[in-house]
Design an enzyme around this catalytic site. Structure first.
Site, PDB file in Angstrom:
ATOM      1  CD  GLU A   1      -2.842  -1.353   0.239  1.00  0.00           C
ATOM      2  OE1 GLU A   1      -3.102  -0.357  -0.466  1.00  0.00           O
ATOM      3  OE2 GLU A   1      -3.390  -2.462   0.048  1.00  0.00           O
TER       4      GLU A   1
ATOM      5  CB  CYS B   1      -1.598   7.254   1.462  1.00  0.00           C
ATOM      6  SG  CYS B   1      -3.021   6.459   2.214  1.00  0.00           S
TER       7      CYS B   1
HETATM    8  P1  NAD Z   1       8.662   4.792   4.350  1.00  0.00           P
HETATM    9  O1  NAD Z   1       8.557   3.999   3.109  1.00  0.00           O
HETATM   10  O2  NAD Z   1       9.831   5.696   4.508  1.00  0.00           O
HETATM   11  O3  NAD Z   1       8.679   3.835   5.633  1.00  0.00           O
HETATM   12  C1  NAD Z   1       7.645   2.903   5.859  1.00  0.00           C
HETATM   13  C2  NAD Z   1       8.162   1.773   6.724  1.00  0.00           C
HETATM   14  O4  NAD Z   1       9.157   1.051   5.989  1.00  0.00           O
HETATM   15  C3  NAD Z   1       8.843   2.241   8.015  1.00  0.00           C
HETATM   16  O5  NAD Z   1       8.502   1.347   9.049  1.00  0.00           O
HETATM   17  C4  NAD Z   1      10.313   2.123   7.673  1.00  0.00           C
HETATM   18  O6  NAD Z   1      11.157   1.937   8.783  1.00  0.00           O
HETATM   19  C5  NAD Z   1      10.313   0.874   6.807  1.00  0.00           C
HETATM   20  N1  NAD Z   1      11.481   0.711   5.933  1.00  0.00           N
HETATM   21  C6  NAD Z   1      12.334   1.665   5.492  1.00  0.00           C
HETATM   22  N2  NAD Z   1      13.283   1.098   4.700  1.00  0.00           N
HETATM   23  C7  NAD Z   1      13.011  -0.229   4.652  1.00  0.00           C
HETATM   24  C8  NAD Z   1      13.606  -1.331   4.000  1.00  0.00           C
HETATM   25  N3  NAD Z   1      14.688  -1.177   3.235  1.00  0.00           N
HETATM   26  N4  NAD Z   1      13.038  -2.555   4.138  1.00  0.00           N
HETATM   27  C9  NAD Z   1      11.933  -2.717   4.899  1.00  0.00           C
HETATM   28  N5  NAD Z   1      11.322  -1.700   5.553  1.00  0.00           N
HETATM   29  C10 NAD Z   1      11.850  -0.470   5.431  1.00  0.00           C
HETATM   30  O7  NAD Z   1       7.283   5.609   4.493  1.00  0.00           O
HETATM   31  P2  NAD Z   1       6.920   6.716   5.550  1.00  0.00           P
HETATM   32  O8  NAD Z   1       7.688   7.944   5.213  1.00  0.00           O
HETATM   33  O9  NAD Z   1       6.966   6.169   6.915  1.00  0.00           O
HETATM   34  O10 NAD Z   1       5.357   6.935   5.222  1.00  0.00           O
HETATM   35  C11 NAD Z   1       4.874   7.816   4.260  1.00  0.00           C
HETATM   36  C12 NAD Z   1       4.555   7.092   2.972  1.00  0.00           C
HETATM   37  O11 NAD Z   1       3.612   6.062   3.212  1.00  0.00           O
HETATM   38  C13 NAD Z   1       3.890   8.020   1.956  1.00  0.00           C
HETATM   39  O12 NAD Z   1       4.426   7.746   0.694  1.00  0.00           O
HETATM   40  C14 NAD Z   1       2.426   7.634   2.031  1.00  0.00           C
HETATM   41  O13 NAD Z   1       1.693   7.937   0.871  1.00  0.00           O
HETATM   42  C15 NAD Z   1       2.540   6.157   2.257  1.00  0.00           C
HETATM   43  N6  NAD Z   1       1.294   5.630   2.807  1.00  0.00           N
HETATM   44  C16 NAD Z   1       0.527   4.811   2.022  1.00  0.00           C
HETATM   45  C17 NAD Z   1      -0.696   4.343   2.487  1.00  0.00           C
HETATM   46  C18 NAD Z   1      -1.578   3.459   1.666  1.00  0.00           C
HETATM   47  O14 NAD Z   1      -2.472   2.825   2.243  1.00  0.00           O
HETATM   48  N7  NAD Z   1      -1.408   3.381   0.367  1.00  0.00           N
HETATM   49  C19 NAD Z   1      -1.121   4.689   3.776  1.00  0.00           C
HETATM   50  C20 NAD Z   1      -0.297   5.511   4.546  1.00  0.00           C
HETATM   51  C21 NAD Z   1       0.914   5.962   4.055  1.00  0.00           C
END
Ligand code: NAD
Length: 476
Positions: A250, A284
């Site tokens: 997502e 998001c």
């Molecule tokens: P992010 O991708 O930076 O981090 C998300 C999670 O992934 C965190 O727990 C982070 O520690 C982890 N992570 C980071 N690097 C990783 C790796 N190499 N392997 C595995 N896990 C890793 O996102 P964010 O900045 O925390 O959140 C914002 C983003 O999330 C925005 O792009 C937003 O649109 C999206 N989002 C999407 C939805 C949806 O339902 N489509 C909902 C909420 C947020």
């Protein structure tokens, strides 16, 4: 609930709190105060969590899962103020929004409890073709053996509960890795679930260096499903690394709100402001592009600027604040920079644009070029770029001119325009006369294109991913 300053927040390995001496700080983005330390797990503890989940325990009956989820909902409602304040402190999102988030999470628990009681098994009679036999084929669902759930910062509670509650309802054990930026709420949520009766083996909460914890959670072949919510880049990296297992992604959004010249203007102004500025623009599905019919552009813009000015910016913990901070100062600086770039390319800032630390006031920008980074990439903050469109066809074309495909909204009084938009816009959701983010917690939710693989979440769909259908047949 204890004070957030009481002690080090532990991780949990199969229900057991582990608090190593290696910790990291969690800071309040509004005042940069360290509000807590969080213990990290070792690789050995991650392995223990995996083994405990696979070893399992007494499977939970449907009724027991229902009871645990209901008890979790009751505990959450009892502690709603403490949870709202904790989310606010670690994320900088204002109390009005974090209270709303706690309400959403309690809905998730409630819907998951209800779903735990339902059986969607099917029966197929086999004597329905010339070669059919006098047999019946039945379906049943079996929980997957192990789920890795990785969540983002922007809804520190609701994103976590959207992974855990359906997993509990489906009977599948979870390794949870919440965002390092907002881990405290997730840890308190895990404690609440154990208190509600969740057996330890059903849930571990793991935080630590990404190349140890997250990498293992994604790549370990014993994990049957990785469910990830976060940014596009990390999601695609996970898709690449996960190998042969189920992956639910997502990802980010760039949602348009199309406002046509037959729109109810009051409604359009209201939806535009709510869509752009709530949760500091960090949803998001937040409105990231206002595509406004040229015939009503001047009137809409004037009224929208007046409305946007009513969104009180300030200390997220104050009751009257409607826009708190974004997640950190670096994120606010990035937003400031995309605004400056758009201005250099001819756009005009009509309101806002002022940054103080991690706080950016609601910013309305007119005449934004269609290729500005602000509208091509996801700008995760309270920015409201306005672009003019000629007609419904131009609006749909511009709505689709992005790599993202999460959600969209259209404000119109015409059923014909509404139906053309529903058919023409390539997003997982199209809401007519609503913000793109409108949903209920059990309806299917998720995106296409770079926003996701078309596999939905929401309690019911998530439970389907967290289980496998088995068929069996009997001779009768
Ligand atoms: P992010 O991708 O930076 O981090 C998300 C999670 O992934 C965190 O727990 C982070 O520690 C982890 N992570 C980071 N690097 C990783 C790796 N190499 N392997 C595995 N896990 C890793 O996102 P964010 O900045 O925390 O959140 C914002 C983003 O999330 C925005 O792009 C937003 O649109 C999206 N989002 C999407 C939805 C949806 O339902 N489509 C909902 C909420 C947020």
């Amino acid at each position: 609930m204890r004070s957030i300053l009481d002690d080090i927040f532990p991780c949990f390995v199969a229900g057991k709190a582990v608090a190593s001496s290696t910790t990291f700080d969690v800071t309040n983005p509004y005042n940069n105060e360290v509000i807590a330390q969080v213990a990290q797990v070792t690789p050995a503890e991650t392995e223990q969590a995996i083994q405990a989940a696979l070893e399992g325990g007494e499977p939970l009956s449907r009724y027991r899962r229902y009871e645990i989820l209901n008890a979790a909902r009751d505990l959450l409602l009892e502690r709603s103020d403490a949870f709202a304040r904790l989310i606010c402190a670690e994320s900088g999102i204002c109390l009005q929004e974090t209270r709303y988030e706690v309400g959403r999470a309690s809905d998730v628990f409630q819907f998951a409890a209800m779903e735990a009681l339902k059986d969607d098994g099917q029966i197929f009679s086999c004597d329905v073709s010339p070669t059919g036999k006098a047999r019946k084929i039945f379906t049943l669902r079996e929980p997957v053996k192990l789920i890795s759930a990785i969540t983002p910062f922007n809804h520190p509670l609701n994103q976590v509960v959207h992974k855990l509650a359906p997993a509990i309802a489906a009977g599948a054990p979870v390794l949870l890795k919440p965002s390092e930026k907002t881990p405290l709420t997730a840890i308190r949520c895990a404690e609440l679930l154990y208190e509600a009766g969740l057996p330890g083996w059903m849930l571990s909460v793991l935080l630590g260096p990404l190349d140890e914890v997250a990498k293992t959670m994604v790549t370990d072949p014993r994990v049957e499903l990785v469910t990830f919510t976060g940014s596009v880049n990390i999601g695609k990296q996970i898709a690449h690394e996960a190998g042969y297992k189920k992956v639910v992604l997502e990802l980010g959004g760039n949602s348009p709100l199309i406002i046509l010249d037959d729109a109810d203007m009051d409604l359009a102004v209201h939806l535009a402001a709510e869509g752009c500025f709530r949760n500091s623009g960090q949803r998001c599905t937040a409105v990231k592009r206002l595509l406004v019919h040229e015939n009503i552009l001047a009137e809409f813009t004037q009224r929208f600027v007046e409305r946007a000015a009513e969104y009180v910016v300030g200390d997220p913990a104050e009751e009257q604040t409607r826009v708190g901070t974004v997640i950190d100062e670096a994120a606010a600086m990035r937003l400031e920079s995309v605004v400056n770039d758009a201005v250099a390319a001819g756009a005009k800032v009509l309101l806002g644009g002022e940054r103080r630390g991690a706080q950016l006031s609601p910013t309305v920008i007119a005449d934004v070029p269609r290729d500005a980074e602000m509208v091509v990439c996801e700008s995760f903050g309270p920015l409201a770029p306005i672009m003019s469109v000629r007609d419904i066809d131009d609006a749909i074309e511009l709505a689709n001119a992005t790599d993202f495909g999460l959600s969209s909204g259209v404000v119109t009084d015409s059923l014909d325009h509404a139906l053309r938009a529903v058919k023409g816009i390539r997003t997982g959701t199209v809401n007519i006369n609503e913000v793109p983010g409108y949903r209920i917690e059990c309806s299917p939710f998720g995106g296409v294109k770079d926003s996701g693989l078309g596999i939905k979440e929401g309690v019911i769909e998530a439970m389907k991913c967290m289980s496998n259908v088995k068929t069996f047949s009997l001779p009768f």
